[in-house]
Structures are given as structure tokens and as C-alpha cells.
Motif scaffolding. Structure first.
Motif, PDB file in Angstrom:
ATOM      1  N   LEU A 248      11.477   0.219 -24.268  1.00  0.00           N
ATOM      2  CA  LEU A 248      11.308   1.358 -23.368  1.00  0.00           C
ATOM      3  C   LEU A 248      10.334   2.389 -23.910  1.00  0.00           C
ATOM      4  O   LEU A 248      10.047   2.444 -25.112  1.00  0.00           O
ATOM      5  CB  LEU A 248      12.674   2.026 -23.134  1.00  0.00           C
ATOM      6  N   ASN A 249       9.880   3.231 -22.990  1.00  0.00           N
ATOM      7  CA  ASN A 249       9.071   4.395 -23.371  1.00  0.00           C
ATOM      8  C   ASN A 249       9.883   5.276 -24.318  1.00  0.00           C
ATOM      9  O   ASN A 249      11.081   5.484 -24.097  1.00  0.00           O
ATOM     10  CB  ASN A 249       8.711   5.168 -22.093  1.00  0.00           C
ATOM     11  N   PRO A 250       9.262   5.822 -25.383  1.00  0.00           N
ATOM     12  CA  PRO A 250      10.030   6.647 -26.332  1.00  0.00           C
ATOM     13  C   PRO A 250      10.609   7.915 -25.718  1.00  0.00           C
ATOM     14  O   PRO A 250      11.476   8.566 -26.327  1.00  0.00           O
ATOM     15  CB  PRO A 250       9.005   6.970 -27.431  1.00  0.00           C
ATOM     16  N   ARG A 251      10.174   8.281 -24.511  1.00  0.00           N
ATOM     17  CA  ARG A 251      10.750   9.452 -23.846  1.00  0.00           C
ATOM     18  C   ARG A 251      12.149   9.180 -23.312  1.00  0.00           C
ATOM     19  O   ARG A 251      12.856  10.105 -22.910  1.00  0.00           O
ATOM     20  CB  ARG A 251       9.837   9.910 -22.699  1.00  0.00           C
ATOM     21  N   SER A 252      12.552   7.902 -23.298  1.00  0.00           N
ATOM     22  CA  SER A 252      13.893   7.574 -22.832  1.00  0.00           C
ATOM     23  C   SER A 252      14.922   8.161 -23.800  1.00  0.00           C
ATOM     24  O   SER A 252      14.856   7.951 -25.011  1.00  0.00           O
ATOM     25  CB  SER A 252      14.080   6.062 -22.744  1.00  0.00           C
ATOM     26  N   THR A 253      15.896   8.897 -23.246  1.00  0.00           N
ATOM     27  CA  THR A 253      16.918   9.551 -24.082  1.00  0.00           C
ATOM     28  C   THR A 253      18.263   8.831 -24.016  1.00  0.00           C
ATOM     29  O   THR A 253      19.264   9.334 -24.524  1.00  0.00           O
ATOM     30  CB  THR A 253      17.115  11.008 -23.636  1.00  0.00           C
ATOM     31  N   VAL A 254      18.284   7.645 -23.394  1.00  0.00           N
ATOM     32  CA  VAL A 254      19.544   6.921 -23.254  1.00  0.00           C
ATOM     33  C   VAL A 254      20.131   6.628 -24.640  1.00  0.00           C
ATOM     34  O   VAL A 254      19.409   6.323 -25.590  1.00  0.00           O
ATOM     35  CB  VAL A 254      19.329   5.622 -22.458  1.00  0.00           C
TER      36      VAL A 254
END
Length: 402
Positions: A368-374
Motif C-alpha cells: 500500500l501507499n505509505p499514507r495508509s494509516t490502517v
């Protein structure tokens, strides 16, 4: 410089062990070819047959248009770079690089010129008086390269030359070897088990399994158009997710179903892989690359129906991206190719995949994109780039395409 050709080359040992079978390779003058595959697949044996270090059971090897089956190694005008560098510990860097030229009885002045020219090219000028013990791993590898370069051979043969280096140095040295080969324009066969090395270095990459060539192509073509499950699962990091699935009719089009999910297939995919239409209502092996999945919260089109929902089992933050492990109620594909890919990692990995298959569950990896905070334990919805899905026939593991 010279082209190298292997025609129907076999290697069968006296006990009946078949190391290489029906190997056909045409390597152009100046081309950089990488042989890659699991341990014991026959890639090093193939290299040694080109070098003359291993007799050929059947077939022909030609270098520069000359059949060399019965030519001894020293008469083939090739230079090898080995995994362990093979430097003489009691000799200086200069003498190590000059050793082969002295055996060839070249004039002293020419030897000196060749060694110093190669040393300057490799950044070894200040190290010519040192012994190998006083050098770092990367410096020793450059000396081994220098010893090959000074001979002005028709071809370089490299057998896992970076496997003894640490990870950071491997990255540095693989770009350096690629640069050296490009600048010199010498035909090169490079053997490795590391698919990242193969993809970043070779003009073309040959994937070998159980002594047989599976596919040879440019790195991006291997990635985009693998010809079978084995190539698909071997090329790419993290590896492609592979599931048992079913192609079904979806109005005037098609969809793929697995693990309770229904993913409509876009017209662009069906145009690119028209043979899929002949697999309607049939079981297939579905391949999804981790990088073709994205955290749905970061995707603009929230109405897209191609989604997979689950819970994050593990999150790996790698800086440039995030890899999440997501459990699914979908059985992993358990073809012969899949079993071999799992067993190459280790018997524990094979047992785990077989256990998952028996339980009808598997773990999906998404990059995933590193902006994903999951976070671990949280629900996640993954958007699937359905235009980039892969499909394989479970009967013979081959790609379903044209």
C-alpha cells in the motif's frame, strides 16, 4: 566480443540425475543475460557447461559461432567471476589481476598497462599493493572483476558474485557490475537465485525450473506477462497472491469469484486476454500482485465495486510503502508449481501453505501507499486494480491470455 548459443543442451549425471534438459538460449553479442531460479534448478550447471567446467551430455554450445563442446576452458576465451572471489591471498591486488596475463606470457609492459587501466576503471588505483586480507568484500569483488576485465575476453560468466556481501553492498555492487558490463559491452551470463538482482541487472532474464527453461524475456515482460504459475510466483517481491477462483458470466461480460468476493473484469482486460472468454464457468488460478491492491480509503472512486474486505493481521511499514497481511476465506492455489515455490522457501513454508489450503484460508499480501494509516487488528477495504489481474489454467499452470 561474441554471441553465445546453447542448442538442446542436456546434462545428465551417471546416476541418472537430470540437471539440465532441452536448454535453448541465444545470447546476442554484448547482451547481459541473467539465469535465475531456485537453488538446485540447474542454472550454475548451465553456466559451467558454457565455461567448459562441466561436460555436456547432449547438444551444442557455441561461442562466437564456434562450437566449443570439446574445447577446454582455457581455449574458450571467457572469464569467470566466482561467488568466493577466488583471489590468491599471498599475492597483491596487482599480481592477482595480472596472474592470468602472466600465464599467457604477455609482454610485461602490456600486462602493466592492462592492469593499471582496469584498476583505474574500477577505482582500485590506490589498492594495487595491498593483499586481499586488507580489502573489504566490495573491494575484493572489484579485484575479481578486474582480473576478468584485463583478459579482454569474449564473454564474462558470473556465478552468484554478490552472495557473500551484505545487503547494502549488494545493492551498490549490482549497479556497479551493470555499469561495467554496459561500458565494456562484453557478452555476459550472470547466475543468481535473487530475483531482485535479476530484474535490475539483466537485458533479459531466463527463469529456470528443474533444469528446464520456463521463460526468457525482458524483466518488465516477465513481470507483466508470466507464462505460467511458477514464473508468476517467482518474479516479484512480495510474491504474487495466487488463489483458486472461478470465472463467471456477468451480464455481457465476465467476473472472477473467490473467497466470497465478486470482481467484474473490465473490457480492457478481456481484450488483452481474449482466451479468458473460453474459461467461463471454469475454475482458474487467479493471480493478484500485492502492488495492484490499495487501501480503498485512499482511492478517489469510492463507488468502485472491485473491493476486498477483511482485517489486518500484520502491518509492515517499509518507509516507501506499507505491506499488510490480510486473512481471507479463500484457498490458495495448490498446483505443482505452487508447491515447488513454497518448498523453495522451506519445508515449513510448504507445510503452512498446505495447511491453509486444507482449511480453505490463506493470507493476502497488499503493498500500500505509505499514507495508509490502517493498523493491525483493524478492518480494511482493499481496492483491486482488476485490469492487472492474472489468470492461469490449473490443469497445466500456463497463463490464460491470447
Amino acid at each position: 566480443m561474441a554471441d553465445i548459443r546453447l542448442e538442446d543442451v542436456w546434462k545428465v549425471y551417471p546416476d541418472g540425475t537430470q540437471a539440465v534438459a532441452e536448454l535453448d538460449l541465444d545470447i546476442a553479442d554484448g547482451e547481459f543475460i541473467v539465469l535465475v531460479g531456485p537453488s538446485g534448478c540447474g542454472k550454475t550447471t548451465a553456466l559451467r557447461m558454457v565455461a567448459g567446467l562441466e561436460p555436456i551430455s547432449k547438444g551444442t554450445v557455441s561461442i562466437g559461432g564456434r562450437v566449443v563442446n570439446d574445447v577446454p576452458p582455457k581455449g574458450r576465451d571467457i572469464a569467470m567471476v566466482f561467488q568466493n572471489y577466488a583471489l590468491y591471498p599471498h599475492m597483491s591486488v596487482f599480481d592477482n589481476m595480472a596472474f592470468g596475463l602472466k600465464l599467457a606470457k604477455l609482454p610485461k609492459g602490456e600486462i602493466d598497462d592492462r592492469v593499471r587501466e582496469a584498476a583505474a576503471f574500477l577505482g582500485l588505483d590506490e589498492l594495487l599493493g595491498r593483499k586481499p586480507a586488507a580489502l573489504s568484500g566490495g573491494q575484493r569483488q572489484r579485484v575479481a572483476m578486474g582480473r576478468a576485465i584485463v583478459r579482454h575476453p569474449q564473454a564474462f560468466l558470473m556465478d552468484e558474485p554478490l552472495s557473500n556481501l551484505d545487503a547494502k553492498l549488494r545493492v551498490q555492487m549490482r549497479s556497479e557490475i551493470a555499469r561495467i558490463q554496459h561500458d565494456l559491452g562484453v557478452t555476459t551470463i550472470y547466475v543468481t537465485h535473487d530475483q531482485t538482482e535479476a530484474m535490475t541487472m539483466g537485458d533479459r532474464v531466463a527463469v529456470i525450473r528443474k533444469g528446464r527453461l520456463q521463460q526468457i524475456a525482458a524483466p518488465q515482460e516477465l513481470y507483466e506477462r508470466p507464462v505460467n504459475v511458477f514464473v508468476a510466483g517467482f518474479i516479484g517481491s512480495p510474491a504474487m497472491n495466487l488463489f483458486d477462483a472461478k470465472v463467471v458470466a456477468d451480464g455481457s461480460g465476465l467476473a472472477v469469484e473467490f473467497g466470497g468476493f465478486h470482481l467484474p473484469l473490465p473490457d480492457s482486460l478481456l481484450a488483452d486476454r481474449p482466451a479468458l472468454r473460453g474459461h467461463a464457468d471454469r475454475v482458474v488460478v487467479l493471480g493478484i500482485r500485492p502492488e495492484d491492491l490499495e487501501d480503498a480509503s485512499l482511492v478517489a472512486d469510492r463507488e468502485d465495486t472491485s473491493r476486498i474486505s477483511s482485517t489486518v493481521e500484520l502491518r509492515e511499514a517499509l518507509g516507501s510503502d506499507v505491506v499488510v497481511h490480510v486473512p481471507l476465506d479463500a484457498p490458495p492455489a495448490m498446483t505443482d508449481d505452487m508447491k515447488e515455490l513454497a518448498s523453495d522457501v522451506g519445508q515449513e513454508a510448504l507445510a503452512q501453505v498446505q495447511q491453509q489450503a486444507a482449511g480453505g484460508r490463506t493470507t493476502l499480501l497488499a503493498r500500500l501507499n505509505p499514507r495508509s494509516t490502517v493498523a493491525k487488528g483493524e478492518p480494511i477495504e482493499l481496492a483491486v486494480d482488476t485490469a492487472r489481474l492474472h489468470f492461469f489454467d490449473p490443469d497445466d499452470d500456463t497463463a490464460i491470455s491470447a
